[in-house]
Design an enzyme around this catalytic site. Sequence first.
Site, PDB file in Angstrom:
ATOM      1  N   THR A 125      44.587  45.621  -8.370  1.00 23.71           N
ATOM      2  CA  THR A 125      45.260  46.318  -7.276  1.00 23.71           C
ATOM      3  C   THR A 125      46.292  47.293  -7.828  1.00 23.71           C
ATOM      4  OG1 THR A 125      46.923  45.956  -5.542  1.00 23.71           O
ATOM      5  CG2 THR A 125      46.696  44.212  -7.147  1.00 23.71           C
ATOM      6  N   ASP A 126      46.585  48.333  -7.049  1.00 22.56           N
ATOM      7  CA  ASP A 126      47.647  49.265  -7.467  1.00 22.56           C
ATOM      8  C   ASP A 126      49.022  48.596  -7.437  1.00 22.56           C
ATOM      9  OD1 ASP A 126      47.989  49.093  -4.717  1.00 22.56           O
ATOM     10  OD2 ASP A 126      48.041  51.250  -4.355  1.00 22.56           O
ATOM     11  N   GLU A 127      49.108  47.422  -6.788  1.00 26.84           N
ATOM     12  CA  GLU A 127      50.419  46.766  -6.684  1.00 26.84           C
ATOM     13  C   GLU A 127      50.950  46.308  -8.045  1.00 26.84           C
ATOM     14  OE1 GLU A 127      50.985  44.268  -3.230  1.00 26.84           O
ATOM     15  OE2 GLU A 127      49.404  45.310  -2.147  1.00 26.84           O
ATOM     16  N   TYR A 153      52.550  37.856  -5.676  1.00 30.18           N
ATOM     17  CA  TYR A 153      51.140  38.304  -5.630  1.00 30.18           C
ATOM     18  C   TYR A 153      50.856  39.323  -6.731  1.00 30.18           C
ATOM     19  CZ  TYR A 153      47.232  41.318  -4.259  1.00 30.18           C
ATOM     20  OH  TYR A 153      46.084  42.086  -4.270  1.00 30.18           O
ATOM     21  N   LYS A 157      48.436  39.158 -10.161  1.00 32.43           N
ATOM     22  CA  LYS A 157      47.327  40.083 -10.420  1.00 32.43           C
ATOM     23  C   LYS A 157      47.537  40.819 -11.755  1.00 32.43           C
ATOM     24  CE  LYS A 157      44.270  41.001  -8.054  1.00 32.43           C
ATOM     25  NZ  LYS A 157      42.921  40.396  -7.948  1.00 32.43           N
TER      26      LYS A 157
HETATM   27  P1  NAD Z   1      40.674  38.183   0.960  1.00 29.19           P
HETATM   28  O1  NAD Z   1      41.902  37.337   0.987  1.00 29.19           O
HETATM   29  O2  NAD Z   1      40.150  38.758   2.242  1.00 29.19           O
HETATM   30  O3  NAD Z   1      39.474  37.370   0.282  1.00 29.19           O
HETATM   31  C1  NAD Z   1      39.642  36.554  -0.819  1.00 29.19           C
HETATM   32  C2  NAD Z   1      38.399  35.676  -0.951  1.00 29.19           C
HETATM   33  O4  NAD Z   1      38.536  34.871  -2.141  1.00 29.19           O
HETATM   34  C3  NAD Z   1      38.217  34.709   0.207  1.00 29.19           C
HETATM   35  O5  NAD Z   1      36.858  34.733   0.635  1.00 29.19           O
HETATM   36  C4  NAD Z   1      38.570  33.353  -0.383  1.00 29.19           C
HETATM   37  O6  NAD Z   1      37.869  32.271   0.218  1.00 29.19           O
HETATM   38  C5  NAD Z   1      38.168  33.543  -1.824  1.00 29.19           C
HETATM   39  N1  NAD Z   1      38.888  32.629  -2.745  1.00 29.19           N
HETATM   40  C6  NAD Z   1      40.237  32.389  -2.761  1.00 29.19           C
HETATM   41  N2  NAD Z   1      40.517  31.485  -3.722  1.00 29.19           N
HETATM   42  C7  NAD Z   1      39.345  31.180  -4.336  1.00 29.19           C
HETATM   43  C8  NAD Z   1      39.005  30.321  -5.417  1.00 29.19           C
HETATM   44  N3  NAD Z   1      39.927  29.589  -6.053  1.00 29.19           N
HETATM   45  N4  NAD Z   1      37.702  30.253  -5.800  1.00 29.19           N
HETATM   46  C9  NAD Z   1      36.752  30.988  -5.156  1.00 29.19           C
HETATM   47  N5  NAD Z   1      37.026  31.800  -4.111  1.00 29.19           N
HETATM   48  C10 NAD Z   1      38.302  31.901  -3.712  1.00 29.19           C
HETATM   49  O7  NAD Z   1      40.994  39.338  -0.079  1.00 29.19           O
HETATM   50  P2  NAD Z   1      40.574  40.877  -0.079  1.00 29.19           P
HETATM   51  O8  NAD Z   1      41.565  41.645   0.689  1.00 29.19           O
HETATM   52  O9  NAD Z   1      39.131  40.985   0.229  1.00 29.19           O
HETATM   53  O10 NAD Z   1      40.812  41.209  -1.618  1.00 29.19           O
HETATM   54  C11 NAD Z   1      39.783  40.958  -2.585  1.00 29.19           C
HETATM   55  C12 NAD Z   1      40.269  41.361  -3.961  1.00 29.19           C
HETATM   56  O11 NAD Z   1      40.633  42.738  -3.965  1.00 29.19           O
HETATM   57  C13 NAD Z   1      41.508  40.599  -4.417  1.00 29.19           C
HETATM   58  O12 NAD Z   1      41.368  40.310  -5.785  1.00 29.19           O
HETATM   59  C14 NAD Z   1      42.652  41.577  -4.179  1.00 29.19           C
HETATM   60  O13 NAD Z   1      43.698  41.369  -5.106  1.00 29.19           O
HETATM   61  C15 NAD Z   1      41.960  42.907  -4.423  1.00 29.19           C
HETATM   62  N6  NAD Z   1      42.515  44.066  -3.703  1.00 29.19           N
HETATM   63  C16 NAD Z   1      42.703  44.020  -2.344  1.00 29.19           C
HETATM   64  C17 NAD Z   1      43.163  45.150  -1.669  1.00 29.19           C
HETATM   65  C18 NAD Z   1      43.346  45.146  -0.160  1.00 29.19           C
HETATM   66  O14 NAD Z   1      43.825  46.139   0.402  1.00 29.19           O
HETATM   67  N7  NAD Z   1      42.950  44.098   0.559  1.00 29.19           N
HETATM   68  C19 NAD Z   1      43.449  46.316  -2.372  1.00 29.19           C
HETATM   69  C20 NAD Z   1      43.235  46.337  -3.764  1.00 29.19           C
HETATM   70  C21 NAD Z   1      42.758  45.203  -4.405  1.00 29.19           C
HETATM   71  P1  TYD Z   2      49.785  44.294   4.152  1.00 29.33           P
HETATM   72  O1  TYD Z   2      48.607  44.617   5.017  1.00 29.33           O
HETATM   73  O2  TYD Z   2      50.278  42.896   4.097  1.00 29.33           O
HETATM   74  O3  TYD Z   2      49.421  44.846   2.685  1.00 29.33           O
HETATM   75  P2  TYD Z   2      50.390  45.014   1.374  1.00 29.33           P
HETATM   76  O4  TYD Z   2      51.654  44.323   1.592  1.00 29.33           O
HETATM   77  O5  TYD Z   2      49.559  44.367   0.311  1.00 29.33           O
HETATM   78  O6  TYD Z   2      50.532  46.494   1.189  1.00 29.33           O
HETATM   79  O7  TYD Z   2      50.992  45.218   4.610  1.00 29.33           O
HETATM   80  C1  TYD Z   2      50.883  46.628   4.632  1.00 29.33           C
HETATM   81  C2  TYD Z   2      52.250  47.177   4.960  1.00 29.33           C
HETATM   82  O8  TYD Z   2      52.586  46.812   6.297  1.00 29.33           O
HETATM   83  C3  TYD Z   2      53.354  46.618   4.080  1.00 29.33           C
HETATM   84  O9  TYD Z   2      54.312  47.668   3.826  1.00 29.33           O
HETATM   85  C4  TYD Z   2      53.994  45.543   4.933  1.00 29.33           C
HETATM   86  C5  TYD Z   2      53.801  46.049   6.332  1.00 29.33           C
HETATM   87  N1  TYD Z   2      53.628  45.021   7.388  1.00 29.33           N
HETATM   88  C6  TYD Z   2      54.397  45.085   8.545  1.00 29.33           C
HETATM   89  O10 TYD Z   2      55.251  45.980   8.721  1.00 29.33           O
HETATM   90  N2  TYD Z   2      54.201  44.129   9.517  1.00 29.33           N
HETATM   91  C7  TYD Z   2      53.289  43.126   9.358  1.00 29.33           C
HETATM   92  O11 TYD Z   2      53.170  42.256  10.268  1.00 29.33           O
HETATM   93  C8  TYD Z   2      52.490  43.080   8.163  1.00 29.33           C
HETATM   94  C9  TYD Z   2      51.485  41.990   7.955  1.00 29.33           C
HETATM   95  C10 TYD Z   2      52.698  44.063   7.218  1.00 29.33           C
END
Ligand code: NAD
Ligand code: TYD
Length: 340
Positions: A125-127, A153, A157
């Site tokens: 992630t970019d985070e 988090y 990562k």
């Molecule tokens: P999500 O929380 O929707 O899904 C995570 C999945 O992993 C779930 O299906 C969960 O059951 C599974 N999981 C959790 N713990 C596990 C374990 N111990 N063994 C096997 N499976 C397990 O997450 P997401 O938003 O789809 O993100 C997926 C990946 O992409 C993550 O690694 C996250 O860091 C990365 N990512 C997410 C975003 C975003 O905007 N959501 C952006 C950049 C990177």
């Molecule tokens: P989120 O979807 O949790 O992603 P991330 O924190 O990984 O970027 O949140 C996106 C942005 O929205 C973040 O700046 C936090 C904010 N946020 C709110 O203002 N209210 C909310 O209820 C949530 C879940 C997030």
Amino acid sequence: MKIVVTGGAGFIGSNFVIHMVKKYPEHQIINLDLLTYAGNLENLTEVENAPNYKFIRGDIADRKFVFDLFEKEKPDIIVNFAAESHVDRSIEDPESFVRTNVMGTTTLLDACKEYGIKRFHQVSTDEVYGDLPLDRPDLFFTEETPLHTSSPYSSSKASADLFVMAYHRTFGIPVTISRCSNNYGPYQFPEKLIPLIISRALADEELPVYGTGENVRDWLHVSDHCVAIDLILEKGRVGEVYNIGGHNERTNLEVVKTILKALGKPESLIRFVKDRPGHDRRYAIDPTKIETELGWEPQYVFDTGMKQTIQWYLDNKEWWEHIINGEYTSYFEKMYGERL
Ligand code: NAD
Ligand code: TYD
């Protein structure tokens, strides 16, 4: 090719599994997921009967399970999406993030070391780069930006990324890493900003906006992320990191107001609440490397992507209602109970 996708029942993982199962009928796609609260097999109904798709329930941090799986399946490629992914939960319970995001990743890497692998791709992630100031719109994250995390988090990562690189250098595991900005699109768990706001606005509930709502996120449609990972698997250079983002920066307040406008709901639903501790101010990706080296470019601009996404949540109310009322957790028993 046998491709194990971990976390394939989550938001991005399920979109990726669907993309790969449909695009590569000649490849075997194994979805390995623990089905935590964030894992939902209802995301995968579209492909659950496809001959090149299989689901296996298991924990990436369970060494015996992972080694047995490698022994039996002998995967060619691992794409590791499995993670605890919600920043707010990481503030409440950092340890579960260390367990899955760090130990789970090293367990998979150990199995790759033991059994061999053609590619281990880490979905990061970019985070991991921390945040950028709000008053410097000229600054972007590049692959050279130092890791400088803020939340448990992002720290977990970043830690996983360091292990991935260490296993490449020390043991020669062929790895790649992608670092993507915030994703939006179908099947996002409604604890994250966009689906949370859509589902609450439809119920005329208050919409919690942290702090002043001025924090900026760089939004990318999930399908553009999936295509980018597919391309990295195909053409990416081993040992490299690729940033993924489409220059779609919006303040949180802009995002919330866009949703309200599209749904015809009043801005009076917005409720400014206490800020998230350590809240990152701005994320912004410089995607030059993946664009120039691999020829990737995003297909979605934010406005059309958001319109489609809002429509998807309107058309699939049952999907997120099942999550909100907890029914999705019984889907596994219903679908797989008698097969175990
Ligand atoms: P999500 O929380 O929707 O899904 C995570 C999945 O992993 C779930 O299906 C969960 O059951 C599974 N999981 C959790 N713990 C596990 C374990 N111990 N063994 C096997 N499976 C397990 O997450 P997401 O938003 O789809 O993100 C997926 C990946 O992409 C993550 O690694 C996250 O860091 C990365 N990512 C997410 C975003 C975003 O905007 N959501 C952006 C950049 C990177
Ligand atoms: P989120 O979807 O949790 O992603 P991330 O924190 O990984 O970027 O949140 C996106 C942005 O929205 C973040 O700046 C936090 C904010 N946020 C709110 O203002 N209210 C909310 O209820 C949530 C879940 C997030």
